[in-house]
Design an enzyme around this catalytic site. Sequence first.
Site, PDB file in Angstrom:
ATOM      1  N   ASN A 183      -7.167  11.684   7.987  1.00  0.00           N
ATOM      2  CA  ASN A 183      -7.253  12.129   9.385  1.00  0.00           C
ATOM      3  C   ASN A 183      -6.350  13.337   9.555  1.00  0.00           C
ATOM      4  O   ASN A 183      -5.127  13.217   9.576  1.00  0.00           O
ATOM      5  CB  ASN A 183      -6.818  10.971  10.307  1.00  0.00           C
ATOM      6  CG  ASN A 183      -6.814  11.379  11.776  1.00  0.00           C
ATOM      7  OD1 ASN A 183      -7.271  12.471  12.127  1.00  0.00           O
ATOM      8  ND2 ASN A 183      -6.292  10.520  12.629  1.00  0.00           N
ATOM      9  N   TRP A 184      -6.961  14.497   9.668  1.00  0.00           N
ATOM     10  CA  TRP A 184      -6.171  15.740   9.736  1.00  0.00           C
ATOM     11  C   TRP A 184      -5.517  15.950  11.096  1.00  0.00           C
ATOM     12  O   TRP A 184      -4.705  16.852  11.250  1.00  0.00           O
ATOM     13  CB  TRP A 184      -7.070  16.954   9.442  1.00  0.00           C
ATOM     14  CG  TRP A 184      -7.696  16.976   8.087  1.00  0.00           C
ATOM     15  CD1 TRP A 184      -7.760  15.949   7.173  1.00  0.00           C
ATOM     16  CD2 TRP A 184      -8.356  18.081   7.472  1.00  0.00           C
ATOM     17  NE1 TRP A 184      -8.427  16.355   6.046  1.00  0.00           N
ATOM     18  CE2 TRP A 184      -8.809  17.664   6.204  1.00  0.00           C
ATOM     19  CE3 TRP A 184      -8.623  19.395   7.883  1.00  0.00           C
ATOM     20  CZ2 TRP A 184      -9.501  18.512   5.338  1.00  0.00           C
ATOM     21  CZ3 TRP A 184      -9.312  20.232   7.029  1.00  0.00           C
ATOM     22  CH2 TRP A 184      -9.741  19.798   5.768  1.00  0.00           C
ATOM     23  N   LYS A 185      -5.947  15.186  12.078  1.00  0.00           N
ATOM     24  CA  LYS A 185      -5.439  15.363  13.448  1.00  0.00           C
ATOM     25  C   LYS A 185      -5.615  16.837  13.851  1.00  0.00           C
ATOM     26  O   LYS A 185      -6.610  17.440  13.479  1.00  0.00           O
ATOM     27  CB  LYS A 185      -3.999  14.855  13.555  1.00  0.00           C
ATOM     28  CG  LYS A 185      -3.891  13.411  13.031  1.00  0.00           C
ATOM     29  CD  LYS A 185      -2.578  12.746  13.315  1.00  0.00           C
ATOM     30  CE  LYS A 185      -2.603  11.319  12.756  1.00  0.00           C
ATOM     31  NZ  LYS A 185      -1.403  10.563  13.027  1.00  0.00           N
ATOM     32  N   HIS A 245      -8.244   5.974  18.326  1.00  0.00           N
ATOM     33  CA  HIS A 245      -6.956   6.229  17.670  1.00  0.00           C
ATOM     34  C   HIS A 245      -5.836   6.080  18.693  1.00  0.00           C
ATOM     35  O   HIS A 245      -6.000   6.447  19.859  1.00  0.00           O
ATOM     36  CB  HIS A 245      -6.954   7.632  17.054  1.00  0.00           C
ATOM     37  CG  HIS A 245      -5.792   7.835  16.137  1.00  0.00           C
ATOM     38  ND1 HIS A 245      -4.530   8.127  16.607  1.00  0.00           N
ATOM     39  CD2 HIS A 245      -5.688   7.748  14.785  1.00  0.00           C
ATOM     40  CE1 HIS A 245      -3.705   8.226  15.570  1.00  0.00           C
ATOM     41  NE2 HIS A 245      -4.378   7.997  14.453  1.00  0.00           N
ATOM     42  N   GLU A 296      -3.252   7.755  19.228  1.00  0.00           N
ATOM     43  CA  GLU A 296      -2.855   9.000  19.900  1.00  0.00           C
ATOM     44  C   GLU A 296      -3.789   9.293  21.065  1.00  0.00           C
ATOM     45  O   GLU A 296      -3.375   9.796  22.103  1.00  0.00           O
ATOM     46  CB  GLU A 296      -2.827  10.154  18.884  1.00  0.00           C
ATOM     47  CG  GLU A 296      -1.613  10.019  17.971  1.00  0.00           C
ATOM     48  CD  GLU A 296      -1.779  10.592  16.581  1.00  0.00           C
ATOM     49  OE1 GLU A 296      -2.725  11.371  16.356  1.00  0.00           O
ATOM     50  OE2 GLU A 296      -0.965  10.238  15.710  1.00  0.00           O
ATOM     51  N   GLU A 342      -3.769   0.200  12.617  1.00  0.00           N
ATOM     52  CA  GLU A 342      -2.696   1.197  12.588  1.00  0.00           C
ATOM     53  C   GLU A 342      -1.625   0.814  13.610  1.00  0.00           C
ATOM     54  O   GLU A 342      -1.765   1.141  14.804  1.00  0.00           O
ATOM     55  CB  GLU A 342      -3.241   2.582  12.965  1.00  0.00           C
ATOM     56  CG  GLU A 342      -4.215   3.149  11.969  1.00  0.00           C
ATOM     57  CD  GLU A 342      -4.212   4.678  12.008  1.00  0.00           C
ATOM     58  OE1 GLU A 342      -4.069   5.270  10.938  1.00  0.00           O
ATOM     59  OE2 GLU A 342      -4.336   5.268  13.094  1.00  0.00           O
ATOM     60  N   GLY A 381       3.346   8.155  11.690  1.00  0.00           N
ATOM     61  CA  GLY A 381       4.154   9.374  11.704  1.00  0.00           C
ATOM     62  C   GLY A 381       5.648   9.129  11.718  1.00  0.00           C
ATOM     63  O   GLY A 381       6.428  10.037  12.012  1.00  0.00           O
ATOM     64  N   SER A 385       1.963   5.919   8.050  1.00  0.00           N
ATOM     65  CA  SER A 385       2.937   6.363   7.044  1.00  0.00           C
ATOM     66  C   SER A 385       2.563   5.992   5.617  1.00  0.00           C
ATOM     67  O   SER A 385       3.422   5.647   4.799  1.00  0.00           O
ATOM     68  CB  SER A 385       4.343   5.847   7.384  1.00  0.00           C
ATOM     69  OG  SER A 385       4.782   6.404   8.608  1.00  0.00           O
ATOM     70  N   GLY A 417      -0.340  12.285   7.873  1.00  0.00           N
ATOM     71  CA  GLY A 417       0.480  13.365   7.310  1.00  0.00           C
ATOM     72  C   GLY A 417       0.260  13.637   5.821  1.00  0.00           C
ATOM     73  O   GLY A 417       0.156  14.798   5.412  1.00  0.00           O
TER      74      GLY A 417
HETATM   75  P1  13P Z   1       0.553   9.058   9.371  1.00  0.00           P
HETATM   76  O1  13P Z   1      -0.035   8.747   8.021  1.00  0.00           O
HETATM   77  O2  13P Z   1       0.989  10.459   9.534  1.00  0.00           O
HETATM   78  O3  13P Z   1       1.568   8.026   9.762  1.00  0.00           O
HETATM   79  O4  13P Z   1      -0.659   8.894  10.421  1.00  0.00           O
HETATM   80  C1  13P Z   1      -1.443   7.761  10.373  1.00  0.00           C
HETATM   81  C2  13P Z   1      -2.588   7.957  11.275  1.00  0.00           C
HETATM   82  O5  13P Z   1      -2.441   7.983  12.481  1.00  0.00           O
HETATM   83  C3  13P Z   1      -3.911   8.144  10.662  1.00  0.00           C
HETATM   84  O6  13P Z   1      -4.911   8.059  11.618  1.00  0.00           O
END
Ligand code: 13P
Length: 255
Positions: free
Chosen positions: A9-11, A95, A97, A167, A173, A213, A235
């Site tokens: 997931n590149w966000k 998600h 976020e 998640e 993160g 993470s 990340g």
């Molecule tokens: P991180 O791997 O940066 O913690 O993010 C996880 C995530 O939200 C994947 O969708």
Amino acid sequence: MRRRLIVGNWKMHKTASEAAAFVQRLSELVPPINSLEVVLAPPFTALHAVAQSPASRSFALAAQNLHWEDQGAFTGEVSAPMLKDLGCRYVILGHSERRQMFGDRDEGINRKVRAALRHGLDPILCVGETLADRESGRTQTVITDQLQRGLDGLSKEDLRRVTIAYEPVWAIGTGHPASRAHAEGANTMLRTTLESGWGTEAGEQVRILYGGSVTPENASEFLASPQIDGALVGGACLDPHSFATILTLAQSFAR
Ligand code: 13P
């Protein structure tokens, strides 16, 4: 047997040209992928560039969100038919976020899940508790509730196309992943909920991933678990070397 799945997931990272260069580099670094499924979820603006790159042939494409209507006066939104037309196979929905920063709620997420299914996109539904939920002993209630509401009204046939990503919000993160035991416990609760809602056979074939993470250093811990069907990586998927390492490790745990 559930085929392992790794999703990057590149966000909100990488322009279209950076995305094309990334996919080229990644394809040079990973050995041929045959025993697992790999999905890249770039931002909307880079989907076309990734889809068009010959280097993306071994990867499937996912979007990070969609709007439940097919078209209309919804400024700034993107619909399932638009994503399908760009070559997406999956879409990440719910998600944390989006839930925390953009007001996504279970009812709307459910509409998005149905829109995805209607247009041939396979939803990856994210669920997860916050730290406050966890500390007040509400993990099970929160995640099973998000699961049931997100999948409300789906048939057994629909469920075949669904992937769940567990998640925990406190692990995203932060550099502090859940322990393997915590992730296994959550995944087991989620599978029990799926099986009681849709029957053992239908519930059994749904892939349930872990995200939060995940890095090249800890990925094996999760991937070795029979209860964890893959990873949703944030990340660590942005650097071609670290993502390639995760994919190489995942291949060695292939089922
Ligand atoms: P991180 O791997 O940066 O913690 O993010 C996880 C995530 O939200 C994947 O969708």
